[in-house]
Write a protein that holds these residues in place. Structure first.
Motif, PDB file in Angstrom:
ATOM      1  N   ALA A 162      28.083 103.043  19.539  1.00 19.31           N
ATOM      2  CA  ALA A 162      27.240 104.013  19.585  1.00 19.31           C
ATOM      3  C   ALA A 162      26.236 103.567  20.312  1.00 19.31           C
ATOM      4  O   ALA A 162      26.187 104.529  21.329  1.00 19.31           O
ATOM      5  N   ASP A 163      26.028 102.527  21.441  1.00 16.15           N
ATOM      6  CA  ASP A 163      25.198 102.337  22.621  1.00 16.15           C
ATOM      7  C   ASP A 163      26.204 102.425  23.816  1.00 16.15           C
ATOM      8  O   ASP A 163      25.566 102.877  24.637  1.00 16.15           O
ATOM      9  N   ALA A 164      26.916 102.261  23.433  1.00 13.56           N
ATOM     10  CA  ALA A 164      27.851 101.875  25.201  1.00 13.56           C
ATOM     11  C   ALA A 164      28.666 103.138  25.558  1.00 13.56           C
ATOM     12  O   ALA A 164      28.113 104.319  26.288  1.00 13.56           O
ATOM     13  N   SER A 165      28.615 104.355  23.788  1.00  9.72           N
ATOM     14  CA  SER A 165      28.895 105.572  24.307  1.00  9.72           C
ATOM     15  C   SER A 165      27.753 106.329  24.658  1.00  9.72           C
ATOM     16  O   SER A 165      28.004 107.553  25.621  1.00  9.72           O
ATOM     17  N   SER A 166      26.681 105.830  24.178  1.00  5.72           N
ATOM     18  CA  SER A 166      25.509 106.979  24.813  1.00  5.72           C
ATOM     19  C   SER A 166      24.729 106.450  25.867  1.00  5.72           C
ATOM     20  O   SER A 166      24.564 107.364  26.737  1.00  5.72           O
ATOM     21  N   ALA A 167      25.309 105.163  26.273  1.00  6.69           N
ATOM     22  CA  ALA A 167      24.929 104.674  27.913  1.00  6.69           C
ATOM     23  C   ALA A 167      25.674 105.711  28.754  1.00  6.69           C
ATOM     24  O   ALA A 167      25.187 105.581  29.435  1.00  6.69           O
ATOM     25  N   ALA A 168      27.092 105.852  28.420  1.00  2.00           N
ATOM     26  CA  ALA A 168      28.231 105.979  29.277  1.00  2.00           C
ATOM     27  C   ALA A 168      27.896 107.535  29.316  1.00  2.00           C
ATOM     28  O   ALA A 168      27.677 108.721  30.410  1.00  2.00           O
ATOM     29  N   ARG A 169      27.426 108.440  27.866  1.00  4.77           N
ATOM     30  CA  ARG A 169      26.495 109.888  28.195  1.00  4.77           C
ATOM     31  C   ARG A 169      25.247 109.957  29.533  1.00  4.77           C
ATOM     32  O   ARG A 169      25.789 111.248  29.784  1.00  4.77           O
ATOM     33  N   LEU A 170      25.211 109.481  28.697  1.00  5.23           N
ATOM     34  CA  LEU A 170      23.820 109.300  29.448  1.00  5.23           C
ATOM     35  C   LEU A 170      23.496 109.382  30.897  1.00  5.23           C
ATOM     36  O   LEU A 170      22.683 109.816  31.497  1.00  5.23           O
ATOM     37  N   THR A 171      23.759 107.848  30.460  1.00  5.65           N
ATOM     38  CA  THR A 171      24.218 108.158  32.137  1.00  5.65           C
ATOM     39  C   THR A 171      25.518 107.422  32.953  1.00  5.65           C
ATOM     40  O   THR A 171      25.658 106.175  32.829  1.00  5.65           O
TER      41      THR A 171
END
Length: 188
Positions: free
Chosen positions: A57-66
């Motif tokens: 979840a952290d890696a996925s959201s980081a890739a989406r957000l930045t």
């Protein structure tokens, strides 16, 4: 003149005739170190399902957000790591290929990690496809064998029914002959 000497000293060590190493890792501000990637991958591989879900979840959201090469590499490495619910080798392969097309934005360690994982993912995909083909082939052979066995069984059952009918007919004829014989004996 001083600026020219300083520039010359940076490009080559003018006094000693040495050139800076081309293999030195260039620095990209904000890029995680290889240790950070490896630590996270270790936690992902050895972690419990809740920890694995958190990392994904952290890696996925980081890739989406930045979105950027480092965050895309992070999610690609997470997807390429087997043993958790979110493993997706095909998507990881696609992301890693895209990332390796932008090597100027990556450190040498990131390029190495991406290359190693891309090779691993490609081999895993090929192996998985071969295993699926073998399973399908074995399944097909088992179905064919099962159909042939079923056909032989049906043929044997039909033959048994025919032989039972012939036996019943023969028994009736034998019973009739026995009756005729008895009546002849009774008449004598």
């Amino acid at each position: 003149m001083a600026a020219g000497c300083a520039a010359t000293n940076k490009a080559t060590d003018w006094l000693t005739g040495k050139r800076p190493s081309d293999t030195e890792d260039h620095v990209i501000l904000g890029a995680p170190s290889a240790d950070e990637y490896l630590t996270e991958l270790n936690q992902l591989a050895a972690g419990d399902p809740a920890k694995q879900a958190d990392i994904f979840a952290d890696a996925s959201s980081a890739a989406r957000l930045t979105p950027g090469p480092s965050t895309n590499l992070r999610i690609a490495l997470v997807l390429a790591t087997p043993g958790h619910a979110e493993s997706d080798f095909v998507r990881a392969q696609s992301l890693l290929r895209e990332i390796l097309a932008q090597t100027q934005l990556l450190t040498n360690a990131e390029i190495a990690l991406a290359t190693i994982h891309l090779n691993s993912v490609e081999r895993t995909i090929v192996t998985t496809n071969e295993a699926n083909q073998l399973r399908e082939s074995t399944s097909r052979a088992a179905r064919t064998e099962e159909q042939a066995l079923s056909q032989r069984l049906s043929t044997a059952e039909a033959e048994n029914r025919r032989l039972r009918a012939e036996l019943a007919d023969a028994e009736q004829k034998l019973e009739a002959i026995t009756s005729i014989e008895r009546s002849i004996r009774d008449q004598e």
